[in-house]
Design a protein around this motif. Sequence first.
Motif, mmCIF file in Angstrom:
data_model
loop_
_atom_site.group_PDB
_atom_site.id
_atom_site.type_symbol
_atom_site.label_atom_id
_atom_site.label_comp_id
_atom_site.label_asym_id
_atom_site.label_seq_id
_atom_site.Cartn_x
_atom_site.Cartn_y
_atom_site.Cartn_z
ATOM 1 N N ASP A 287 6.591 20.227 1.732
ATOM 2 C CA ASP A 287 6.830 21.592 2.194
ATOM 3 C C ASP A 287 5.597 22.162 2.879
ATOM 4 O O ASP A 287 5.706 22.874 3.889
ATOM 5 N N LEU A 288 4.423 21.865 2.333
ATOM 6 C CA LEU A 288 3.195 22.340 2.953
ATOM 7 C C LEU A 288 2.920 21.598 4.261
ATOM 8 O O LEU A 288 2.427 22.180 5.229
ATOM 9 N N PHE A 289 3.256 20.320 4.296
ATOM 10 C CA PHE A 289 3.143 19.553 5.546
ATOM 11 C C PHE A 289 4.001 20.197 6.631
ATOM 12 O O PHE A 289 3.551 20.380 7.771
ATOM 13 N N LYS A 290 5.228 20.570 6.287
ATOM 14 C CA LYS A 290 6.096 21.206 7.281
ATOM 15 C C LYS A 290 5.504 22.540 7.742
ATOM 16 O O LYS A 290 5.569 22.878 8.922
ATOM 17 N N GLY B 279 -4.989 12.281 0.713
ATOM 18 C CA GLY B 279 -3.893 12.538 1.638
ATOM 19 C C GLY B 279 -2.626 13.010 0.951
ATOM 20 O O GLY B 279 -1.536 12.922 1.525
ATOM 21 N N ASN B 280 -2.744 13.543 -0.262
ATOM 22 C CA ASN B 280 -1.561 13.899 -1.053
ATOM 23 C C ASN B 280 -1.109 15.323 -0.782
ATOM 24 O O ASN B 280 -1.175 16.196 -1.645
ATOM 25 N N ILE B 281 -0.628 15.550 0.415
ATOM 26 C CA ILE B 281 -0.130 16.873 0.786
ATOM 27 C C ILE B 281 1.362 16.949 0.495
ATOM 28 O O ILE B 281 2.114 16.013 0.764
ATOM 29 N N THR C 4 -6.030 29.565 -2.792
ATOM 30 C CA THR C 4 -5.908 28.681 -1.642
ATOM 31 C C THR C 4 -4.734 27.720 -1.781
ATOM 32 O O THR C 4 -4.413 27.254 -2.887
ATOM 33 N N LEU C 5 -4.108 27.407 -0.654
ATOM 34 C CA LEU C 5 -3.060 26.388 -0.637
ATOM 35 C C LEU C 5 -3.652 24.981 -0.693
ATOM 36 O O LEU C 5 -2.921 24.025 -0.959
ATOM 37 N N ALA C 6 -4.955 24.860 -0.468
ATOM 38 C CA ALA C 6 -5.647 23.576 -0.595
ATOM 39 C C ALA C 6 -5.977 23.381 -2.068
ATOM 40 O O ALA C 6 -7.083 23.673 -2.535
#
Length: 327
Positions: free
Chosen positions: A309-312, A304-306, A226-228
């Motif tokens: 690059d994943l935010f984009k 909230g530590n995303i 997972t990316l999470a």
Amino acid sequence: MFDLAQLEHAQAVVGAAMPPTPAHAWPLLSERLGARVTVKHENHTPIGAFKVRGGLVYVDRLKRERPGTAGLISATRGNHGQSLAFAGRRYGVPVTIYVPSGNSIEKNRAMRAFGAVLVEHGNDFQAAAEEAERRAGRDGLEFVRSFHPDLVLGVATYALELFRAASDLDVLYVPIGQGSGICGCILARDLLGLKTGIVGVQSTEAPSYALSFAAGTVVKTNRSDTLADGMATRVPDADALAIIRKGAERIVQVTDDEVAAAIRAYWTDTHNLAEGAGAAPLAAALQEKAKLRGKRVGLILSGGNIDFDLFKRWVVGETVGGGKVLV
């Protein structure tokens, strides 16, 4: 694992370093779910995640009971390591953190900024943890597991804050990584004598606790893709599983796409940025929307530590009408 007096003492330890985090009722989220929604904002701690509470309580006890300890060592994908580094700096304890190769550059920078010595090793969290434990024995350091009674006691303080502010919740959705958060919620609920149902949330790509919950015993997985990353666990903790099986109603699995949609929903409805694990409870609640109508629902926004690059990719890069991508 602890009583109410110990939990309240832990709350005082945490409170000396940070104020209580808010628990907000967001009208747009309530409209989206068709329920009364309260969000516990653990993205508003000094490290941007709930785990700081466990680190503070762990190191506070260490300084009182084991003051001769040479230093702490552990493994993480990010928030656990930031927690120990933050607490170690506050109490003057050296901290070494192992991370897997290719770990988030931003989380690595944050851990170093809080004072940790960072070492990259292995391809995933489990490999990093095993190497950190070997080095602890070699160098005389105290190895801190991701699930430990003092960590659970510390993070349970957010549940104490939430339940005292919103004691009438029908159901509370909590993400599961190694289990300290959901176990803290279960134990705090039971100490307060509340009836709130607690639902764990895992990724479909890292379902070790969900599989173990169903099987009644620890089930390990070979991958956690997972990316999470806060939920990327392959090997459940047996003690955590015992508490979860006794005190949780069920575990819901969510896809990375569902998590991404929940991150966008948090942004549009509350203007809060959630990391993957932090948005997973909302993703699970949206999956179960039909059974929540009219109920009082709690969501743990655990951090909230995303990564940018994943935010984009998940938020800014959302595909809109006509296939255009806003990046």
